[in-house]
Design a protein around this motif. Structure first.
Motif, mmCIF file in Angstrom:
data_model
loop_
_atom_site.group_PDB
_atom_site.id
_atom_site.type_symbol
_atom_site.label_atom_id
_atom_site.label_comp_id
_atom_site.label_asym_id
_atom_site.label_seq_id
_atom_site.Cartn_x
_atom_site.Cartn_y
_atom_site.Cartn_z
ATOM 1 N N GLU A 17 0.639 -1.344 0.131
ATOM 2 C CA GLU A 17 -0.075 -0.191 0.370
ATOM 3 C C GLU A 17 0.864 1.583 0.174
ATOM 4 N N ASP A 18 2.008 1.536 0.139
ATOM 5 C CA ASP A 18 2.966 2.524 1.142
ATOM 6 C C ASP A 18 4.271 2.234 0.731
ATOM 7 N N TRP A 19 4.800 3.594 -0.036
ATOM 8 C CA TRP A 19 6.038 3.375 -0.510
ATOM 9 C C TRP A 19 7.146 2.998 0.129
ATOM 10 N N GLU A 20 6.540 3.013 1.460
ATOM 11 C CA GLU A 20 7.515 2.542 3.098
ATOM 12 C C GLU A 20 7.780 0.646 2.552
ATOM 13 N N ASP A 21 6.713 0.470 1.872
ATOM 14 C CA ASP A 21 6.343 -1.075 1.887
ATOM 15 C C ASP A 21 6.870 -1.818 0.632
ATOM 16 N N ARG A 22 6.940 -0.834 -0.141
ATOM 17 C CA ARG A 22 7.502 -1.209 -1.491
ATOM 18 C C ARG A 22 9.128 -0.732 -1.473
ATOM 19 N N VAL A 64 21.266 -16.720 -24.728
ATOM 20 C CA VAL A 64 20.121 -16.194 -23.346
ATOM 21 C C VAL A 64 21.432 -15.642 -22.571
ATOM 22 N N PHE A 65 20.718 -13.599 -22.284
ATOM 23 C CA PHE A 65 20.891 -13.109 -21.830
ATOM 24 C C PHE A 65 20.654 -12.953 -20.074
ATOM 25 N N SER A 66 21.537 -12.954 -19.336
ATOM 26 C CA SER A 66 21.951 -12.920 -17.799
ATOM 27 C C SER A 66 22.556 -12.398 -17.736
ATOM 28 N N PHE A 67 22.526 -11.781 -15.959
ATOM 29 C CA PHE A 67 23.864 -10.649 -15.473
ATOM 30 C C PHE A 67 23.175 -11.212 -14.447
ATOM 31 N N ASP A 68 24.668 -10.707 -13.185
ATOM 32 C CA ASP A 68 24.552 -10.607 -11.680
ATOM 33 C C ASP A 68 25.451 -8.764 -11.266
ATOM 34 N N GLY A 69 24.754 -9.114 -10.699
ATOM 35 C CA GLY A 69 25.905 -8.386 -9.833
ATOM 36 C C GLY A 69 25.343 -8.337 -8.441
ATOM 37 N N ASP A 70 25.874 -6.576 -8.096
ATOM 38 C CA ASP A 70 26.636 -5.969 -6.528
ATOM 39 C C ASP A 70 26.490 -4.813 -5.960
ATOM 40 N N SER A 71 26.391 -4.358 -5.211
ATOM 41 C CA SER A 71 25.990 -3.146 -4.777
ATOM 42 C C SER A 71 26.815 -2.659 -3.235
ATOM 43 N N ASP A 72 27.081 -1.642 -2.781
ATOM 44 C CA ASP A 72 28.065 -1.559 -1.797
ATOM 45 C C ASP A 72 26.310 -0.762 -0.471
ATOM 46 N N ALA A 73 25.351 -0.688 -1.272
ATOM 47 C CA ALA A 73 23.934 0.246 -1.219
ATOM 48 C C ALA A 73 23.077 -0.589 -0.711
ATOM 49 N N LEU A 74 22.468 -1.175 -0.303
ATOM 50 C CA LEU A 74 21.219 -2.004 -0.072
ATOM 51 C C LEU A 74 20.028 -1.630 -1.248
ATOM 52 N N ILE A 75 19.243 -0.565 -1.244
ATOM 53 C CA ILE A 75 18.703 -0.053 -2.121
ATOM 54 C C ILE A 75 19.301 -0.651 -3.287
ATOM 55 N N VAL A 76 20.241 0.005 -3.328
ATOM 56 C CA VAL A 76 21.388 -0.311 -5.149
ATOM 57 C C VAL A 76 20.858 -1.518 -5.406
ATOM 58 N N HIS A 112 10.160 7.756 -6.558
ATOM 59 C CA HIS A 112 10.382 7.901 -5.702
ATOM 60 C C HIS A 112 11.871 7.577 -4.852
ATOM 61 N N LEU A 113 12.934 7.448 -6.280
ATOM 62 C CA LEU A 113 14.127 7.682 -6.059
ATOM 63 C C LEU A 113 14.972 9.329 -6.314
ATOM 64 N N SER A 114 15.813 9.468 -5.842
ATOM 65 C CA SER A 114 16.268 10.358 -5.569
ATOM 66 C C SER A 114 17.229 10.126 -7.305
ATOM 67 N N ALA A 115 17.175 11.864 -7.395
ATOM 68 C CA ALA A 115 18.311 11.834 -8.673
ATOM 69 C C ALA A 115 19.698 11.273 -9.219
ATOM 70 N N GLN A 116 19.790 11.400 -7.867
ATOM 71 C CA GLN A 116 21.492 9.935 -8.022
ATOM 72 C C GLN A 116 20.900 8.900 -8.352
ATOM 73 N N ARG A 117 19.942 8.023 -7.521
ATOM 74 C CA ARG A 117 20.233 6.492 -7.779
ATOM 75 C C ARG A 117 19.035 6.233 -9.422
ATOM 76 N N SER A 118 18.394 7.381 -9.986
ATOM 77 C CA SER A 118 18.164 7.345 -11.198
ATOM 78 C C SER A 118 18.652 7.677 -12.243
ATOM 79 N N ASN A 119 19.998 8.332 -11.737
ATOM 80 C CA ASN A 119 20.448 8.214 -12.725
ATOM 81 C C ASN A 119 21.402 7.084 -12.718
ATOM 82 N N GLY A 120 21.814 6.025 -11.609
ATOM 83 C CA GLY A 120 22.479 5.384 -11.479
ATOM 84 C C GLY A 120 21.855 3.938 -12.015
ATOM 85 N N VAL A 121 20.351 3.550 -11.751
ATOM 86 C CA VAL A 121 19.300 2.585 -12.618
ATOM 87 C C VAL A 121 20.258 2.885 -14.114
#
Length: 135
Positions: A17-22, A64-76, A112-121
């Protein structure tokens, strides 16, 4: 054109229902993802343009394409998991046809993402698309 895995995320988002849950849901997706091997966290797999440290390791197997990934930030890390659900298992020739921005808009992420996070995506999507196009 989204994968079943991505459609499942869209459905889950409809029940939250709300963005915090998402937001928590996205973080949990990242936590559930297997960590990228430290040996793969090299300059060649690092994604520039992200506020956090981000590594993507693409693979193409039998077209077939696939990728693995990682980040030092939980949301990323969670955003990487969402992108994996969108792209993993797609024919390499179809990767460039996926309108990732439109698909992610279905989740309301851009609102709901900051400009920096949106640029990262955007940087991650461009890396994915360029690797697939080069294949």
């Amino acid at each position: 054109m989204a994968t079943e895995s991505f459609e499942a995320i869209v459905e889950d988002f409809e029940f939250l229902e709300d963005w915090e849950d998402r937001y928590r849901y996205v973080i949990e997706q990242g936590k559930a993802m297997t960590a990228l091997d430290e040996a793969l966290k090299v300059p060649a797999t690092k994604v520039d343009g992200c506020a956090s440290q981000v590594w993507l390791h693409p693979k193409i197997d039998a077209g077939v394409f696939s990728f693995d990934g990682d980040s030092d930030a939980l949301i990323v890390r969670g955003l990487i998991a969402v992108l994996r659900s969108l792209y993993n298992g797609v024919a390499v020739g179809e990767v460039g046809k996926i309108d990732a921005h439109a698909e992610l808009a279905r989740l309301g992420l851009h609102e709901h993402l900051s400009a920096q996070r949106s640029n990262g995506v955007r940087a991650m999507i461009e890396r994915i698309r360029s690797v697939a196009a080069a294949a």
